[in-house]
Motif scaffolding. Sequence first.
Motif, PDB file in Angstrom:
ATOM      1  N   ASN A 192      -1.056  -7.563  -6.405  1.00 42.66           N
ATOM      2  CA  ASN A 192      -1.980  -6.451  -6.170  1.00 42.66           C
ATOM      3  C   ASN A 192      -1.272  -5.321  -5.429  1.00 42.66           C
ATOM      4  O   ASN A 192      -0.448  -5.560  -4.541  1.00 42.66           O
ATOM      5  CB  ASN A 192      -3.184  -6.920  -5.349  1.00 42.66           C
ATOM      6  N   VAL A 193      -1.588  -4.091  -5.810  1.00 42.37           N
ATOM      7  CA  VAL A 193      -1.051  -2.899  -5.159  1.00 42.37           C
ATOM      8  C   VAL A 193      -2.217  -1.985  -4.810  1.00 42.37           C
ATOM      9  O   VAL A 193      -3.125  -1.778  -5.632  1.00 42.37           O
ATOM     10  CB  VAL A 193      -0.067  -2.145  -6.080  1.00 42.37           C
ATOM     11  N   ARG A 194      -2.194  -1.453  -3.595  1.00 42.10           N
ATOM     12  CA  ARG A 194      -3.245  -0.523  -3.172  1.00 42.10           C
ATOM     13  C   ARG A 194      -2.701   0.903  -3.178  1.00 42.10           C
ATOM     14  O   ARG A 194      -1.680   1.184  -2.554  1.00 42.10           O
ATOM     15  CB  ARG A 194      -3.734  -0.875  -1.767  1.00 42.10           C
ATOM     16  N   PHE A 195      -3.395   1.790  -3.878  1.00 42.88           N
ATOM     17  CA  PHE A 195      -3.086   3.211  -3.848  1.00 42.88           C
ATOM     18  C   PHE A 195      -4.160   3.918  -3.023  1.00 42.88           C
ATOM     19  O   PHE A 195      -5.349   3.862  -3.364  1.00 42.88           O
ATOM     20  CB  PHE A 195      -3.050   3.796  -5.259  1.00 42.88           C
ATOM     21  N   ILE A 196      -3.737   4.555  -1.943  1.00 42.04           N
ATOM     22  CA  ILE A 196      -4.658   5.286  -1.068  1.00 42.04           C
ATOM     23  C   ILE A 196      -4.496   6.765  -1.381  1.00 42.04           C
ATOM     24  O   ILE A 196      -3.446   7.359  -1.123  1.00 42.04           O
ATOM     25  CB  ILE A 196      -4.351   5.002   0.416  1.00 42.04           C
ATOM     26  N   GLU A 197      -5.520   7.365  -1.950  1.00 41.61           N
ATOM     27  CA  GLU A 197      -5.392   8.720  -2.465  1.00 41.61           C
ATOM     28  C   GLU A 197      -5.505   9.771  -1.366  1.00 41.61           C
ATOM     29  O   GLU A 197      -6.346   9.666  -0.460  1.00 41.61           O
ATOM     30  CB  GLU A 197      -6.450   8.980  -3.537  1.00 41.61           C
ATOM     31  N   THR A 198      -4.648  10.780  -1.446  1.00 37.69           N
ATOM     32  CA  THR A 198      -4.707  11.923  -0.544  1.00 37.69           C
ATOM     33  C   THR A 198      -6.095  12.544  -0.598  1.00 37.69           C
ATOM     34  O   THR A 198      -6.680  12.692  -1.675  1.00 37.69           O
ATOM     35  CB  THR A 198      -3.673  12.979  -0.958  1.00 37.69           C
ATOM     36  N   GLY A 199      -6.620  12.898   0.579  1.00 39.22           N
ATOM     37  CA  GLY A 199      -7.946  13.500   0.626  1.00 39.22           C
ATOM     38  C   GLY A 199      -9.061  12.542   0.291  1.00 39.22           C
ATOM     39  O   GLY A 199     -10.190  12.969   0.020  1.00 39.22           O
ATOM     40  N   GLY A 200      -8.766  11.238   0.295  1.00 40.39           N
ATOM     41  CA  GLY A 200      -9.778  10.253  -0.052  1.00 40.39           C
ATOM     42  C   GLY A 200     -10.191  10.314  -1.508  1.00 40.39           C
ATOM     43  O   GLY A 200     -11.219   9.760  -1.896  1.00 40.39           O
ATOM     44  N   GLY A 201      -9.386  11.006  -2.334  1.00 38.93           N
ATOM     45  CA  GLY A 201      -9.692  11.116  -3.756  1.00 38.93           C
ATOM     46  C   GLY A 201     -10.502  12.338  -4.126  1.00 38.93           C
ATOM     47  O   GLY A 201     -10.622  12.669  -5.311  1.00 38.93           O
ATOM     48  N   ASP A 202     -11.062  13.038  -3.139  1.00 38.78           N
ATOM     49  CA  ASP A 202     -11.809  14.264  -3.424  1.00 38.78           C
ATOM     50  C   ASP A 202     -10.826  15.365  -3.824  1.00 38.78           C
ATOM     51  O   ASP A 202      -9.871  15.638  -3.087  1.00 38.78           O
ATOM     52  CB  ASP A 202     -12.588  14.699  -2.181  1.00 38.78           C
ATOM     53  N   PRO A 203     -11.009  16.010  -4.977  1.00 42.93           N
ATOM     54  CA  PRO A 203      -9.997  16.957  -5.461  1.00 42.93           C
ATOM     55  C   PRO A 203      -9.775  18.160  -4.550  1.00 42.93           C
ATOM     56  O   PRO A 203      -8.641  18.640  -4.426  1.00 42.93           O
ATOM     57  CB  PRO A 203     -10.532  17.383  -6.837  1.00 42.93           C
ATOM     58  N   ILE A 204     -10.842  18.662  -3.916  1.00 43.81           N
ATOM     59  CA  ILE A 204     -10.681  19.807  -3.021  1.00 43.81           C
ATOM     60  C   ILE A 204      -9.974  19.385  -1.736  1.00 43.81           C
ATOM     61  O   ILE A 204      -9.006  20.019  -1.294  1.00 43.81           O
ATOM     62  CB  ILE A 204     -12.046  20.441  -2.693  1.00 43.81           C
ATOM     63  N   ALA A 205     -10.438  18.300  -1.132  1.00 46.87           N
ATOM     64  CA  ALA A 205      -9.798  17.801   0.089  1.00 46.87           C
ATOM     65  C   ALA A 205      -8.352  17.411  -0.181  1.00 46.87           C
ATOM     66  O   ALA A 205      -7.460  17.651   0.644  1.00 46.87           O
ATOM     67  CB  ALA A 205     -10.576  16.608   0.641  1.00 46.87           C
ATOM     68  N   ALA A 206      -8.105  16.824  -1.351  1.00 52.59           N
ATOM     69  CA  ALA A 206      -6.743  16.409  -1.702  1.00 52.59           C
ATOM     70  C   ALA A 206      -5.817  17.614  -1.817  1.00 52.59           C
ATOM     71  O   ALA A 206      -4.683  17.588  -1.325  1.00 52.59           O
ATOM     72  CB  ALA A 206      -6.762  15.625  -3.010  1.00 52.59           C
ATOM     73  N   ALA A 207      -6.290  18.674  -2.473  1.00 53.85           N
ATOM     74  CA  ALA A 207      -5.463  19.869  -2.640  1.00 53.85           C
ATOM     75  C   ALA A 207      -5.154  20.517  -1.292  1.00 53.85           C
ATOM     76  O   ALA A 207      -4.032  20.973  -1.044  1.00 53.85           O
ATOM     77  CB  ALA A 207      -6.165  20.860  -3.563  1.00 53.85           C
ATOM     78  N   ALA A 220       0.822  -1.214   0.000  1.00 48.25           N
ATOM     79  CA  ALA A 220       0.000   0.000   0.000  1.00 48.25           C
ATOM     80  C   ALA A 220       0.854   1.262   0.000  1.00 48.25           C
ATOM     81  O   ALA A 220       1.889   1.338   0.686  1.00 48.25           O
ATOM     82  CB  ALA A 220      -0.934   0.006   1.210  1.00 48.25           C
ATOM     83  N   PHE A 221       0.378   2.259  -0.748  1.00 46.47           N
ATOM     84  CA  PHE A 221       1.078   3.527  -0.900  1.00 46.47           C
ATOM     85  C   PHE A 221       0.067   4.670  -0.831  1.00 46.47           C
ATOM     86  O   PHE A 221      -1.057   4.540  -1.336  1.00 46.47           O
ATOM     87  CB  PHE A 221       1.796   3.596  -2.254  1.00 46.47           C
ATOM     88  N   THR A 222       0.460   5.773  -0.218  1.00 50.63           N
ATOM     89  CA  THR A 222      -0.328   6.992  -0.360  1.00 50.63           C
ATOM     90  C   THR A 222       0.111   7.674  -1.649  1.00 50.63           C
ATOM     91  O   THR A 222       1.300   7.695  -1.982  1.00 50.63           O
ATOM     92  CB  THR A 222      -0.115   7.956   0.818  1.00 50.63           C
ATOM     93  N   VAL A 223      -0.838   8.244  -2.356  1.00 47.94           N
ATOM     94  CA  VAL A 223      -0.518   8.874  -3.632  1.00 47.94           C
ATOM     95  C   VAL A 223      -1.443  10.062  -3.853  1.00 47.94           C
ATOM     96  O   VAL A 223      -2.633  10.014  -3.507  1.00 47.94           O
ATOM     97  CB  VAL A 223      -0.636   7.853  -4.792  1.00 47.94           C
ATOM     98  N   TYR A 224      -0.874  11.132  -4.372  1.00 49.34           N
ATOM     99  CA  TYR A 224      -1.694  12.300  -4.681  1.00 49.34           C
ATOM    100  C   TYR A 224      -2.544  12.002  -5.910  1.00 49.34           C
ATOM    101  O   TYR A 224      -2.031  11.500  -6.917  1.00 49.34           O
ATOM    102  CB  TYR A 224      -0.803  13.518  -4.931  1.00 49.34           C
ATOM    103  N   PRO A 225      -3.861  12.281  -5.869  1.00 52.30           N
ATOM    104  CA  PRO A 225      -4.745  11.942  -6.988  1.00 52.30           C
ATOM    105  C   PRO A 225      -4.251  12.520  -8.315  1.00 52.30           C
ATOM    106  O   PRO A 225      -3.844  13.677  -8.395  1.00 52.30           O
ATOM    107  CB  PRO A 225      -6.081  12.577  -6.580  1.00 52.30           C
ATOM    108  N   GLY A 226      -4.292  11.703  -9.324  1.00 50.86           N
ATOM    109  CA  GLY A 226      -3.884  12.137 -10.653  1.00 50.86           C
ATOM    110  C   GLY A 226      -2.414  11.948 -10.941  1.00 50.86           C
ATOM    111  O   GLY A 226      -1.984  12.041 -12.095  1.00 50.86           O
ATOM    112  N   LEU A 227      -1.608  11.671  -9.903  1.00 51.43           N
ATOM    113  CA  LEU A 227      -0.172  11.517 -10.121  1.00 51.43           C
ATOM    114  C   LEU A 227       0.125  10.385 -11.094  1.00 51.43           C
ATOM    115  O   LEU A 227       0.949  10.527 -12.002  1.00 51.43           O
ATOM    116  CB  LEU A 227       0.543  11.255  -8.794  1.00 51.43           C
ATOM    117  N   SER A 228      -0.560   9.260 -10.909  1.00 52.58           N
ATOM    118  CA  SER A 228      -0.260   8.094 -11.744  1.00 52.58           C
ATOM    119  C   SER A 228      -0.583   8.339 -13.213  1.00 52.58           C
ATOM    120  O   SER A 228      -0.034   7.678 -14.094  1.00 52.58           O
ATOM    121  CB  SER A 228      -1.028   6.867 -11.240  1.00 52.58           C
TER     122      SER A 228
END
Length: 414
Positions: free
Chosen positions: A332-347, A287-295
């Motif tokens: 299998n790899v798990r990507f856990i998105e910053t802000g839960g994937g919500d673009p405003i929360a992520a930013a 598992a990795f944390t990742v900023y949404p859209g980075l990939s």
Amino acid sequence: MKEKSAAFSVTSEIGRLKRVMLHRPGRELERLTIDNKDNLLFDDILWVEEAQKEHDAFADLLRDNGVEVVYFKNCLSHILKDENIRKSLLEDVIALEALDIPLSMALLSELMAMPSDELAEILIAGLTKKEALQILSPCTSLVLNSIGDYDFLIRPVPNLYFQRDPYSFVQDGVVVSVMNFEARKKEPLYAKYIFENHPYFKGLKIFYGTQSRDTYPYHIEGGDVLVLSDKVVAIGISQRTSAGTVQIVGSRLARSSSVKTILAFDIPKTRAAMHLDTVFTMVDRDAFTVYPGLSETLRIWELNYEEDGTLTSIKEHSSLKECIKKVFDISNVRFIETGGGDPIAAARDQWNDGTNTLALEPGVVVTYRRNVASNRALRENGIKVFEIKGAELGRGRGGPRCMSMPICRENIHK
């Protein structure tokens, strides 16, 4: 510091953390003003006493989880007790400050006679003209005549509490950084002197940072270095780390360690994504944390080396997930998105280092409490989260990983 046996061993991002280097923020942060903060790489002025309380709580949390905390300033003070080491380091520091010869000689004379703990404080917190005039003998100096009372003869290093950046421990050695910005160039200098002269670090391999070529423009900073396994290291090509350095460091690691693969991550060259660990960190075995859209925007290359450091192949991967699955040999790899994937929360969380997690062991991390959405997403994915306050510490644009440099982790690859 405790026993030296197995003192240096970092073969992953997630092995149980046993020993870590920190720097407790101090008077160097009191040097920040509205006029100099940009040059010193800060967006805001910190409330120092509150930042110290937050940092102390962070250190206590680590100790409560069985981690030995080593303080950078104590190590620096220790080596300054040796007169020859002190003289050599002071000459290097003074040379970086572009002082004239009479002032340099007068300042060196006074600093050589100073107690080591007081000198360590000056090297970190800096020395103004007004402060210097209280200890200096009269000297004929154009520099002294031309600068203001509150200008620095020795500039402070307020970013030092971000211990991740000046150096990177990889296995039983260290990569000493070459910093991109002038404000941070003394930090790896201090670190190099510690690693070469402190008895605790005797025998430590220095992979990068001591050869004549290891300087501008071959930049590398520790926030761009992620030790993914005993064979694979990820390095960001970023605002602060150059592609040429990535290839050189890869060759050095291949010759002197079991690392034979480098993953080069080409990330946005922006303040918000200054290092790889601000957009991507490892939190569990899969598992990795990742900023949404980075990939979707990331370019990533796999560099493979022979035992002698020869680069044998460079392969660009089109998918971050498939690349990670390949090098880890997992399905299998798990990507856990910053802000839960919500673009405003992520930013919002990204600006407050929501992706910048520090793993205490597989599936257990430390984060800032303020990143509510990101912490919720981690917990929903089975990650145990220890939260710390960071209202002041976070103003420097760095999270728990940025503030710490693991010296020893349990080897999860045995």
